[in-house]
Structure formats: structure tokens, C-alpha cells
Design a protein around this motif. Structure first.
Motif, short mmCIF file in Angstrom:
data_model
loop_
_atom_site.label_atom_id
_atom_site.label_comp_id
_atom_site.label_asym_id
_atom_site.label_seq_id
_atom_site.Cartn_x
_atom_site.Cartn_y
_atom_site.Cartn_z
N ILE A 60 0.61 -1.36 -0.05
CA ILE A 60 0.09 -0.13 0.04
C ILE A 60 0.84 1.44 0.01
O ILE A 60 0.55 2.06 -0.90
CB ILE A 60 -0.88 0.10 1.29
CG1 ILE A 60 -1.83 -1.23 1.02
CG2 ILE A 60 -1.77 1.48 1.51
CD1 ILE A 60 -2.74 -1.42 2.39
N LEU A 61 2.03 1.21 0.88
CA LEU A 61 2.85 2.47 0.90
C LEU A 61 3.64 2.89 -0.15
O LEU A 61 3.73 3.80 -0.86
CB LEU A 61 3.67 2.27 2.07
CG LEU A 61 4.98 3.27 2.56
CD1 LEU A 61 3.90 4.54 2.90
CD2 LEU A 61 5.77 2.93 3.42
N SER A 62 4.20 1.44 -0.95
CA SER A 62 4.89 1.90 -2.09
C SER A 62 3.92 2.26 -3.24
O SER A 62 4.18 3.13 -4.10
CB SER A 62 5.43 0.46 -2.43
OG SER A 62 6.08 0.39 -3.56
N ALA A 63 2.93 1.50 -3.59
CA ALA A 63 1.95 1.76 -4.49
C ALA A 63 1.35 3.06 -4.66
O ALA A 63 1.23 3.98 -5.64
CB ALA A 63 0.73 0.80 -4.70
N LEU A 64 1.09 3.58 -3.25
CA LEU A 64 0.50 5.12 -3.33
C LEU A 64 1.55 6.01 -3.64
O LEU A 64 1.47 7.14 -4.06
CB LEU A 64 -0.22 5.15 -1.97
CG LEU A 64 -1.56 4.77 -1.83
CD1 LEU A 64 -1.99 5.02 -0.42
CD2 LEU A 64 -2.77 5.33 -2.93
N GLY A 65 2.78 5.64 -3.09
CA GLY A 65 3.82 6.55 -3.66
C GLY A 65 4.12 6.51 -5.11
O GLY A 65 4.47 7.68 -5.34
N GLU A 66 4.08 5.79 -5.42
CA GLU A 66 4.15 5.74 -7.11
C GLU A 66 2.97 6.63 -7.74
O GLU A 66 3.24 7.32 -8.74
CB GLU A 66 4.23 4.16 -7.72
CG GLU A 66 5.34 3.52 -7.57
CD GLU A 66 5.33 1.87 -7.65
OE1 GLU A 66 4.38 1.56 -8.65
OE2 GLU A 66 6.01 1.16 -7.12
#
Length: 185
Positions: A60-66
Motif C-alpha cells: 500500500i505504502l509503495s503503490a500509493l507513493g508511485e
């Protein structure tokens, strides 16, 4: 004699990221607000694989960062957690919400939070609207050619709620009003 050239004003807009957090599926929606007009930019869902909680939160953290890096929103609006019948589910949802907020804060975005009741009131005009009504109003307000998934529609609705001043009232003064049963009185 030279004719003076005046630069044309650049239309200003605010880009808003709406997030509907979930441990299995986190919806996101990006809109631009230009004056009183709303324009669709992007939406979708982040699906986490089954497995250990820390790995799912990382997704979740990584994908929203993208998503943030790609669309460059100026602020984020996140749906608040409601208390569920199952306390364990509420805790897990809260952790997914925390990962979503961390992604926004890590990118330097201010974060606004709204309850589901506030979002539905702002978008549909009824704080107890069902998912289909929210989807239909999101399609209508953003002039979409198709219907987004329920999670993406909820995220877009969250962004729309923020664009409308949090309660769909824009610049209308609300000091003398209060909420009762999801409605202003």
C-alpha cells in the motif's frame, strides 16, 4: 510603435488525491479542481496479496507513493475508519489507513480526513447513500464514460468531498449549522 504583449493568465487548479483505504483493496482517485469545475485525472485500485500484514502494508505504502509520484497531487483526502462489529477488522483497516496516510505525508502532502457519512453527504446529498448511488454520482460529477470500481469510486468521492469544502457546500458559511443524522440543520 510596438504593441505591448501581456501574458495570458495560466489557469490555476488544485490536484487532489482521494484515498479509500483497505487492507485487501485500497482505492485511489485523482481529480483537478479548477474554480468550481472538477476534472477527472486518474483512478484505480491497489490490491495486496494474501500474506503477512507488514508485507501488505508495504505494498500500500509503495503503490500509493508511485501514484503520488506519477500524478503529483497537492493534497490528499482520506476516508476515516468507522468502528466495525469486528474489532480485529477495524484494527487491520486502521493499519492500512495508516500506511496510506504515511505515503501522503512522506511525499509532503497535507492530509484531510472525512467520514463516510461526510463523503456521501457531499457527493450524493444523503449521508446514508449506498455504493451504487455514490458510483452514479461520481460518474455524473466527473462526466466519466464508464463506471469506476466501488473502491475507486469511493476514493474519487473522497477527493470530490474535499474539493467541495468537505461537506459539499463550497464557500457557504456553515458556522450556524450543525450535523444531525448526516444532514445539516
Amino acid at each position: 510603435m510596438a504593441v505591448p504583449v501581456f501574458p495570458l493568465p495560466i489557469p490555476s487548479y488544485t490536484r487532489i488525491l482521494g484515498i479509500d483505504p483497505g487492507l485487501r483493496i485500497t482505492g485511489f482517485g485523482v481529480i483537478d479542481k479548477q474554480g468550481q469545475q472538477l476534472h477527472y485525472v486518474a483512478s484505480g485500485c491497489i490490491k495486496t496479496p494474501a500474506g503477512e500484514l507488514p508485507e501488505r502494508l508495504k505494498v500500500i505504502l509503495s503503490a500509493l507513493g508511485e501514484v503520488i509520484a506519477q500524478h503529483l497531487p497537492e493534497l490528499a483526502a482520506v476516508e476515516k475508519v468507522f468502528v466495525n462489529v469486528n474489532p480485529q477488522s477495524t484494527l487491520l483497516l486502521g493499519q492500512a489507513r495508516g500506511a496510506a496516510i504515511c505515503a501522503a505525508v512522506q511525499a509532503g502532502l497535507p492530509v484531510a480526513e472525512y467520514t463516510a457519512l461526510q463523503i456521501k453527504q457531499a457527493v450524493v446529498g444523503n449521508g446514508h447513500a449506498d455504493k451504487e448511488q455514490v458510483q452514479a454520482m461520481v460518474v455524473r460529477l466527473l462526466n466519466l464514460s464508464g463506471t469506476p470500481s466501488p473502491d475507486a469510486a469511493d476514493a474519487l468521492a473522497c477527493a470530490i468531498c474535499h474539493a467541495h469544502g468537505g461537506m459539499g457546500l463550497g464557500a457557504l458559511a456553515t458556522r450556524s449549522f450543525r450535523m444531525k443524522g448526516g444532514r445539516l440543520v
